[in-house]
Design a protein around this motif. Structure first.
Motif, short mmCIF file in Angstrom:
data_model
loop_
_atom_site.label_atom_id
_atom_site.label_comp_id
_atom_site.label_asym_id
_atom_site.label_seq_id
_atom_site.Cartn_x
_atom_site.Cartn_y
_atom_site.Cartn_z
N PRO A 1 -4.72 -3.82 9.84
CA PRO A 1 -5.17 -2.57 10.45
C PRO A 1 -6.65 -2.30 10.21
CG PRO A 1 -3.86 -2.13 8.50
CD PRO A 1 -3.73 -3.60 8.76
N GLN A 2 -7.28 -1.68 11.21
CA GLN A 2 -8.67 -1.30 11.14
C GLN A 2 -8.78 0.23 11.21
OE1 GLN A 2 -11.23 -3.66 10.81
NE2 GLN A 2 -9.48 -5.04 10.53
N ILE A 3 -9.88 0.76 10.69
CA ILE A 3 -10.14 2.20 10.78
C ILE A 3 -10.85 2.49 12.09
CG2 ILE A 3 -11.27 4.18 9.73
CD1 ILE A 3 -8.95 3.15 8.14
N GLY A 4 -10.25 3.34 12.93
CA GLY A 4 -10.85 3.71 14.19
C GLY A 4 -11.11 5.20 14.26
N LEU A 5 -11.44 5.68 15.46
CA LEU A 5 -11.74 7.10 15.63
C LEU A 5 -10.53 7.97 15.35
CD1 LEU A 5 -13.92 6.89 18.89
CD2 LEU A 5 -14.70 7.12 16.51
N SER A 6 -9.37 7.47 15.64
CA SER A 6 -8.15 8.27 15.45
C SER A 6 -7.37 7.85 14.22
CB SER A 6 -7.27 8.15 16.69
OG SER A 6 -6.95 6.78 16.93
N VAL B 1 0.81 -1.21 0.00
CA VAL B 1 0.00 0.00 0.00
C VAL B 1 0.85 1.26 0.00
CG1 VAL B 1 -1.63 1.32 1.40
CG2 VAL B 1 -1.99 -1.12 1.03
N GLN B 2 1.99 1.23 0.68
CA GLN B 2 2.83 2.42 0.70
C GLN B 2 3.33 2.77 -0.70
OE1 GLN B 2 5.77 2.97 3.78
NE2 GLN B 2 4.80 1.40 5.04
N ARG B 3 3.47 1.78 -1.56
CA ARG B 3 3.92 2.04 -2.92
C ARG B 3 2.75 2.29 -3.86
NH1 ARG B 3 9.34 0.85 -3.53
NH2 ARG B 3 10.29 -0.13 -1.71
N ASN B 4 1.59 1.75 -3.53
CA ASN B 4 0.42 1.90 -4.39
C ASN B 4 -0.81 2.15 -3.52
OD1 ASN B 4 1.57 0.88 -7.16
ND2 ASN B 4 2.27 -0.57 -5.60
N PRO B 5 -1.04 3.38 -3.08
CA PRO B 5 -2.13 3.67 -2.14
C PRO B 5 -3.50 3.23 -2.65
CG PRO B 5 -0.64 5.53 -2.35
CD PRO B 5 -0.25 4.57 -3.42
N LEU B 6 -3.73 3.25 -3.98
CA LEU B 6 -5.04 2.87 -4.49
C LEU B 6 -5.40 1.44 -4.10
CD1 LEU B 6 -5.30 4.33 -8.10
CD2 LEU B 6 -6.79 4.81 -6.16
N PHE B 7 -4.40 0.60 -4.01
CA PHE B 7 -4.68 -0.80 -3.75
C PHE B 7 -5.28 -0.99 -2.36
CE2 PHE B 7 -3.36 -4.95 -2.07
CZ PHE B 7 -4.06 -5.75 -2.95
N PHE B 8 -4.85 -0.17 -1.41
CA PHE B 8 -5.36 -0.35 -0.05
C PHE B 8 -6.87 -0.10 0.00
CE2 PHE B 8 -6.38 1.04 4.26
CZ PHE B 8 -5.88 -0.02 4.97
N GLU B 9 -7.34 0.92 -0.70
CA GLU B 9 -8.77 1.20 -0.68
C GLU B 9 -9.55 0.04 -1.29
OE1 GLU B 9 -10.01 3.65 0.96
OE2 GLU B 9 -7.97 4.22 1.47
N THR B 10 -8.95 -0.64 -2.27
CA THR B 10 -9.62 -1.80 -2.86
C THR B 10 -9.62 -2.98 -1.91
OG1 THR B 10 -8.97 -1.07 -5.06
CG2 THR B 10 -9.64 -3.38 -4.83
N ALA B 11 -8.43 -3.26 -1.37
CA ALA B 11 -8.29 -4.45 -0.53
C ALA B 11 -8.97 -4.29 0.82
CB ALA B 11 -6.80 -4.74 -0.33
N ARG B 12 -9.02 -3.04 1.34
CA ARG B 12 -9.60 -2.84 2.67
C ARG B 12 -11.09 -3.19 2.68
NH1 ARG B 12 -11.97 1.46 5.23
NH2 ARG B 12 -11.72 2.79 3.44
#
Length: 892
Positions: free
Chosen positions: A863-868, A361-372
């Protein structure tokens, strides 16, 4: 050899020790007599004939491995007119009171060998002389001659106490199974005196972790010797090289425990004969021993991991002796796997999704939004990890007289580890496997000839092969498929069929010749190595190289006596690589042997020299979420002019009392240069550019290292109990980032290594509290282990220019990631009965009896998306839980 006259008394004692025989003679017989012959090798009769030539003395065999030295023309005995009487007595060890029924006792005047019973007692009737000379001999003990005077009674009682000789501080020898030794019965030689460790099976290698300066990281049983990495020492079986890519010694033995007779651990400071290695040499030997009263033996053992068997035979005729051994082990993992072992393996194979996400993801940020957005896999379906191991051993020795002997050995071992089976369901999750298979095969033939002058000639041929295949996929339900990015490039992720060449193949052929005499040794060897290694990274064959390396080496040693108790040993080894020149390895050792002192005696050594490494082991980290193990190992012969080497200093001093107590200590320090280490920055660059490394320079760099430490130990033993307490302090450092050129090497960015354990306590005891019962207890406590995360986290994130801070954890500072205190106690009890020639033993062992949670390493959940923002939850991979193990053994 016979160049200079030597004391006959000294020559007889030295020859008896070298040949493993007992010599009996009156104390005054060798006094003032010299011999022109100093011969240590060959048949006992040949050696004694040489030693006694022109001395007016002769010998004759009076018992098993026992010879009488007497004048060639014996006079008649004069018998005074005294009434006969009986002499009673026993032979005991000073300090412990231990009975010594193996001792040889000789009544010189009657030319009579005295037979001892099982409790080392004896009774001699019909004596009439007023004075007798009683000779007591036992290898490992001081020879003793006692003048017995008759009293006015019908019987005399005499209890003889003999003192054990402090062993010369040579490499530690760890005994495996020899004859009918059982749990708690000296599986480890006097220098170590520890109980065995293992899952219901006697594993000689497990005992190495209880020695000063030797560390076994319990995560996968990695052995580190005096500050050296696991790949910096050599593993040999009857001189045949053996390779272990996964280091599963924490679960199973390296070899069948019945096949191995002993292992000699050469820690740093070993002589040039043992070869080239930066840390140490573990030299295993096949078990050709048999009980003295048997010509055949069949041993079998069943435990919850394997079925083991060993058959051995002995044949002796006039001028002919032969021994043969076959041993086999079959793993039971395919038929049965205990719940506790399954839990351990499942804990190992728990998927780690974090690392590939963080790296990609650090090299290809778009992929994280897909995989997440993808559904997380059902991790509860994991847990089908299986381990399987099988091996077959054979060894033999044939002596056909006149100093000739032929030895042969072979070893075949194959192992598999597989897992991560994921059941199919409505989310299209598919079965996925991470599969490892590796095997070793080797054969050896050696011819030996001992000349009448005591020069031993040896010619040896060895052929060895090793192959590792590793296959894995990413989880199919994570849709790791090529993704088209906005700029039109394609991000390809590994989801291809299993490649057959993802692994390592390595073969060696050796030819050796050696000449050995009393004080010197000369040797030469030629080795031809063929290697291929292939590693996939994404869908690119990132590493695909083949190397061929012929190398020639010669060495020489000389031992010089300085005074009564000191010896100077010097050695030089030179190795020539094709077109690269000669690499020298000078080494020196000063030994102190059995120096008498108040309340005991001292032994020790001081050693220093240069040690090089011509075959290097590399550990390749994986960041696949489905990888069973975070890394695997492969071997590459050194092919350039910058061979890794170490300048090493080590010293040890031991004080042995006559009261059953021993105190010892050692210290070491070494500096390492030209270390070859994997450069993960280069691996990233190769992967992104879809290039393949064909040479070692394309995927490695150079590093520096330094290590130092000390150890203390206290050993005590009585008639029933033996106990050892050890403490070790060790620190090792390496430069963290590899550099491309040797001339750029400087001590910058230095970090303590992952296997460094600053404080480590070991405790072991064994007791024979009844006739048939024995009990052992082993404990280990250590703290300060750093680099707590999986090794791949540091390799890929810190060495590749990626973000390495996640929450409160900074992977750029591995020295701050310390694992909690490690503490484990194991105990075992055995019951043994013998009926005629059949012996049976039942054994119960309890591992981690406190059921303590000992942590091997850390890793993050996805990793999960939290309040912070992104939240990272730390996970722990633990070591052995509480495990009971039961085994049965039968010897026929």
């Amino acid at each position: 050899m016979g160049a200079q006259p030597a004391s006959l008394q000294s020559a007889l004692l030295t020859s008896a020790s070298a040949l493993g025989i007992n010599l009996v003679y009156r104390a005054e017989i060798p006094l003032g007599i010299s011999t022109q012959c100093v011969q240590l090798q060959g048949k006992a009769e040949q050696v004694l004939s040489c030693l006694l030539q022109n001395t007016g003395l002769q010998f004759r065999k009076i018992g098993h491995n026992t010879y009488l030295i007497e004048p060639a023309k014996a006079g008649n005995l004069v018998r005074p007119p005294l009434p006969s009487y009986t002499l009673f007595g026993s032979i005991r060890e000073v300090g412990t009171g231990k009975a010594l029924p193996q001792a040889t006792v000789w009544l010189a005047e009657n030319q009579q060998r005295i037979i001892l019973d099982k409790k080392a007692g004896f009774s001699v009737e019909g004596l009439s002389l007023p004075r007798y000379a009683l000779h007591v001999r036992l290898l490992g003990y001081e020879p003793l001659t006692i003048q017995v005077r008759h009293t006015a009674t019908h019987s005399d009682s005499l209890h003889i106490w003999i003192k054990p000789l402090p062993l010369e501080v040579l490499p530690v020898i760890i005994e495996g199974k020899q004859g009918h030794l059982w749990l708690g019965e000296n599986e480890v030689a006097d220098e170590t005196r520890l109980a065995i460790r293992g899952f219901g099976t006697a594993d000689v290698l497990q005992s190495t972790a209880t020695l000063n300066g030797v560390y076994m990281n319990d995560a996968r049983g990695e052995v580190h010797i005096q500050g050296g990495e696991s790949g910096e020492h050599l593993i040999r079986l009857d001189e045949m090289p053996v390779f272990e890519p996964l280091q599963l010694r924490g679960i199973v033995s390296t070899f069948s425990p019945f096949a191995v007779g002993q292992m000699t651990l050469h820690k740093a400071g070993f002589g040039v004969e043992e070869g080239s290695a930066l840390a140490g040499v573990m030299a295993f030997e096949h078990n050709l021993r048999l009980p003295e009263n048997q010509n055949h033996v069949l041993e079998t053992q069943l435990d919850h991991l394997s079925l083991n068997a060993r058959w051995a035979m002995r044949q002796e005729n006039k001028g002919f002796r032969a021994k043969l051994m076959l041993s086999a082990r079959i793993g039971l993992g395919k038929m049965y796997q205990s719940a506790t072992l399954s839990d351990v393996l499942q804990n190992w194979s728990h998927p780690d999704e974090f690392l590939p996400f963080a790296a990609i993801v650090q090299r290809n940020p778009l992929f994280f939004e897909t995989a997440r957005a993808l559904k997380k896999p059902d991790l509860a379906a994991f847990g089908q990890t299986k381990a399987d191991f099988n091996d077959l051993h054979g060894a033999g020795r044939w002596d056909w007289g006149n100093g000739h002997a032929l030895q042969a050995a072979f070893y075949i071992g194959w192992n598999t580890l597989s897992g991560n089976a994921l059941t199919t369901d409505t989310t299209s999750q598919v079965i996925n496997r991470d599969f490892y298979r590796w095997g070793n095969g080797a054969g050896r033939v050696s011819w030996r000839y001992s000349s009448p002058k005591g020069i031993l000639r040896t010619v040896t041929m060895i052929a060895a092969t090793y192959r590792l295949t590793h296959a894995y996929n990413y989880l199919a339900n994570l849709r790791f498929i090529p993704i088209v990015l906005p700029d039109g490039t394609v991000l390809e992720l590994r989801d291809d069929p299993v490649p057959a060449d993802d692994g390592n193949r390595y073969q060696e052929v050796w030819l050796q010749a050696k000449w050995t005499a009393l004080r010197w040794t000369l040797g030469a060897e030629g080795v031809y190595a063929v290697n291929r290694v292939g590693l996939k990274h994404w869908t690119t064959q990132t590493v695909d190289m083949a190397l061929k390396q012929p190398r020639w080496a010669a060495y020489g040693t000389y031992s010089h006596r300085i005074g009564t108790y000191t010896t100077l040993e010097s050695g030089f080894r030179g190795t020539w690589l094709m077109g690269k020149g000669v690499y020298p390895e000078p080494r020196f050792t000063i030994r102190l042997l059995n120096r008498p002192a108040k309340y005991g005696s001292f032994s020790g050594y001081l050693s220093f020299g240069i040690f090089r490494q011509f075959i290097q082991q590399f550990e390749y980290s994986s960041f696949s979420p489905s990888a069973l193990l975070p890394s695997l190992r492969f071997w590459i012969p050194v092919s350039d002019r910058y061979v890794p080497y170490a300048r090493h200093f080590t010293a040890r001093l031991d004080w042995k009392t006559g009261l059953g107590l021993e105190l010892g200590g050692e210290v070491y320090q070494k500096k390492l240069r030209n270390l070859r280490v994997l450069d993960y920055g280069q691996l990233w660059a190769l992967s992104e550019s879809h290039q393949t490394a064909r040479q070692i320079e394309a995927l490695t760099g150079f590093a520096l290292g330094e290590a130092a430490g000390f150890g203390l130990e206290l050993k005590g033993r009585t008639l029933m109990v033996e106990m050892v307490i050890r403490y070790d302090y060790a620190r090792a450092f390496r430069t963290l980032k590899p550099v491309a050129e040797v001339r750029q090497l400087v001590y910058t960015d230095v970090k303590p290594v992952a296997w460094s354990e600053p404080g480590r306590w070991l405790f072991a005891t064994k007791a024979a509290f009844a006739t048939h019962w024995k009990w052992t207890l082993n404990g280990r406590i250590s703290k300060g282990r750093l680099w707590a995360f999986r090794k791949a986290y540091y390799d890929y994130l810190t060495h590749s220019g990626l973000e390495a801070v996640f929450g409160t954890y900074n992977l750029q500072t591995p020295e701050t990631h310390a694992l909690p205190l490690f503490m484990q106690w194991d105990t075992g009890i055995s019951y043994t009965r013998t009926l005629k020639k059949t012996t049976a033993q039942a054994r119960v062992e309890l591992l981690n009896v406190l059921d303590r949670k000992n942590v091997a390493e850390w890793w993050f959940e996805r990793p999960q998306i939290g309040l912070s923002g992104y939240e990272y939850r730390l996970q722990e991979r633990t070591l052995t839980p509480f495990i009971p193990a039961v085994s049965l053994r039968f010897d026929f």
